[in-house]
Design a protein around this motif. Structure first.
Motif, PDB file in Angstrom:
ATOM      1  N   SER A  29       0.832  -1.200   0.000  1.00 19.00           N
ATOM      2  CA  SER A  29       0.000   0.000   0.000  1.00 19.00           C
ATOM      3  C   SER A  29       0.872   1.258   0.000  1.00 19.00           C
ATOM      4  CB  SER A  29      -0.880  -0.015   1.254  1.00 19.00           C
ATOM      5  OG  SER A  29      -0.051   0.058   2.414  1.00 19.00           O
ATOM      6  N   SER A  30       0.281   2.384   0.379  1.00 18.25           N
ATOM      7  CA  SER A  30       1.047   3.618   0.497  1.00 18.25           C
ATOM      8  C   SER A  30       2.128   3.509   1.568  1.00 18.25           C
ATOM      9  CB  SER A  30       0.115   4.791   0.830  1.00 18.25           C
ATOM     10  OG  SER A  30      -0.581   4.554   2.046  1.00 18.25           O
ATOM     11  N   ASN A  47      10.098  -0.290  -6.047  1.00 19.58           N
ATOM     12  CA  ASN A  47       8.979  -0.119  -5.129  1.00 19.58           C
ATOM     13  C   ASN A  47       7.669   0.006  -5.911  1.00 19.58           C
ATOM     14  OD1 ASN A  47       7.089   0.809  -3.211  1.00 19.58           O
ATOM     15  ND2 ASN A  47       8.676   1.880  -2.046  1.00 19.58           N
ATOM     16  N   TYR A  48       6.811  -1.013  -5.794  1.00 12.81           N
ATOM     17  CA  TYR A  48       5.522  -1.036  -6.484  1.00 12.81           C
ATOM     18  C   TYR A  48       4.370  -0.573  -5.576  1.00 12.81           C
ATOM     19  CZ  TYR A  48       7.481  -3.849 -10.344  1.00 12.81           C
ATOM     20  OH  TYR A  48       8.198  -4.306 -11.427  1.00 12.81           O
ATOM     21  N   THR A 141       8.673  18.614  -2.648  1.00 17.67           N
ATOM     22  CA  THR A 141       8.247  18.146  -1.325  1.00 17.67           C
ATOM     23  C   THR A 141       8.267  16.626  -1.213  1.00 17.67           C
ATOM     24  OG1 THR A 141       5.909  18.121  -1.968  1.00 17.67           O
ATOM     25  CG2 THR A 141       6.780  20.155  -1.008  1.00 17.67           C
ATOM     26  N   LYS A 142       8.591  15.937  -2.312  1.00 13.29           N
ATOM     27  CA  LYS A 142       8.584  14.480  -2.328  1.00 13.29           C
ATOM     28  C   LYS A 142       9.920  13.953  -2.839  1.00 13.29           C
ATOM     29  CE  LYS A 142       3.974  13.438  -1.742  1.00 13.29           C
ATOM     30  NZ  LYS A 142       3.376  12.367  -0.903  1.00 13.29           N
ATOM     31  N   ALA A 148       9.465   4.564  -5.325  1.00 14.83           N
ATOM     32  CA  ALA A 148       9.193   5.178  -4.023  1.00 14.83           C
ATOM     33  C   ALA A 148       8.705   6.608  -4.217  1.00 14.83           C
ATOM     34  CB  ALA A 148      10.446   5.155  -3.155  1.00 14.83           C
ATOM     35  N   PHE A 149       7.806   7.049  -3.339  1.00 22.27           N
ATOM     36  CA  PHE A 149       7.289   8.414  -3.413  1.00 22.27           C
ATOM     37  C   PHE A 149       7.017   8.853  -1.975  1.00 22.27           C
ATOM     38  CE2 PHE A 149       4.010  11.540  -5.117  1.00 22.27           C
ATOM     39  CZ  PHE A 149       4.945  12.297  -5.801  1.00 22.27           C
ATOM     40  N   ILE A 150       7.959   9.610  -1.398  1.00 20.90           N
ATOM     41  CA  ILE A 150       8.008   9.807   0.046  1.00 20.90           C
ATOM     42  C   ILE A 150       8.056  11.293   0.388  1.00 20.90           C
ATOM     43  CG2 ILE A 150       9.219   9.175   2.155  1.00 20.90           C
ATOM     44  CD1 ILE A 150      10.617   6.948   0.526  1.00 20.90           C
TER      45      ILE A 150
END
Length: 272
Positions: A29-30, A47-48, A141-142, A148-150
């Motif tokens: 998930s997220s 990262n899926y 900001t990411k 990956a998206f953090i």
């Protein structure tokens, strides 16, 4: 649409259409998307993780992965402590691949006849694709890399305190959809040549303050531990400071860096 590696449409298309023989995937998930930093784990990780999804989507990715011949048997699977449930997330993730039967099944009653028509099926979604594409490119900001998206943001303590108080007042519960859980375990047991590494990233400690049935969650984790071709690394109760969270269930980039380094140490025990 496929120009954004962190986008859901790219990830769904990648798992369906590409076989990268050296790749070790991270599914979930997220919390997967925002916890695992692939470049720290190694050169071959991707990262899926998909925001707004649950175990029906996770199972779709696992099944697609198990069809492939890979040089490593490993796959990393994020586990959330709300049970095995159905939620498919943003429909924009699936429009590019609506001709795929597995994708149609994920959409279920959200399927509409115009999804079978090229170009027309994207009506109303262009802004979403373009915004996400720009976010991936600019990364103000990411953090975005290999799926990956953090969030890079460190929340002001006052905002974090408000999120903590909200979590304490609202009860979290662990529930299963029985049929989906059965299919989940059946799929894993049907692929003894693959090594399933189940990982539970950290939650803020307040998550467990009003948690209704922790014994059911423990039973499920113990079931995962009992699978012959699986390992479980449970970081759920590891105490991280508030500054490493973007909310009470998701790490920010600094938190993800710490967690990924600690997970890598655990993964090294498998190699040894």
């Amino acid at each position: 649409i496929l120009g954004n590696e962190s986008g859901g449409a790219y990830k769904v298309n990648r798992i369906i259409s590409q076989t990268n023989t050296n790749e070790i995937p991270v599914f979930g998930s997220s919390r997967a998307e925002a916890s695992f930093v692939p470049e720290l784990l190694g050169d071959n990780y991707f990262n899926y993780g998909l925001e707004g999804t649950q175990e029906n989507v996770l199972l779709f990715f696992i099944k697609e992965e198990c069809r492939k011949k890979k040089n490593s048997p490993l796959m990393i699977i994020n586990i959330d402590l709300d049970g095995v449930n159905t939620k498919s997330g943003d429909i924009a993730n699936y429009l590019y691949n609506t001709n795929n039967e597995g994708v149609k099944e994920l959409l279920g009653n959200r399927w509409e006849s115009h999804f079978a028509t090229p170009f027309i099926k994207y009506i109303g979604q262009f802004e979403n694709y373009f915004r996400n594409y720009l976010n991936n490119r600019v990364q103000l900001t990411k953090y975005a890399n290999k799926g990956a998206f953090i969030d890079k943001v460190v929340l002001p303590q006052k905002m974090m305190d408000e999120l903590i108080e909200y979590r304490k007042k609202n009860q979290d519960v662990f529930l299963h959809e029985a049929a989906l859980k059965d299919e989940f375990f059946k799929t894993i047991n049907a692929n003894p040549d693959r090594r399933f590494v189940f990982v539970i990233p950290p939650y803020h400690s307040c998550y467990f303050t009003n948690y209704k049935n922790p014994e059911d969650a423990k039973t499920f984790v113990d079931e995962l531990r009992g699978i012959k071709n699986a390992n479980v690394f449970d970081f759920s109760s590891v105490i991280y400071p508030d500054s490493l969270f973007i909310n009470t269930t998701h790490l920010n980039y600094k938190g993800a860096l710490r967690f990924t380094k600690e997970l890598k140490d655990s993964l090294n025990t498998l190699k040894n």
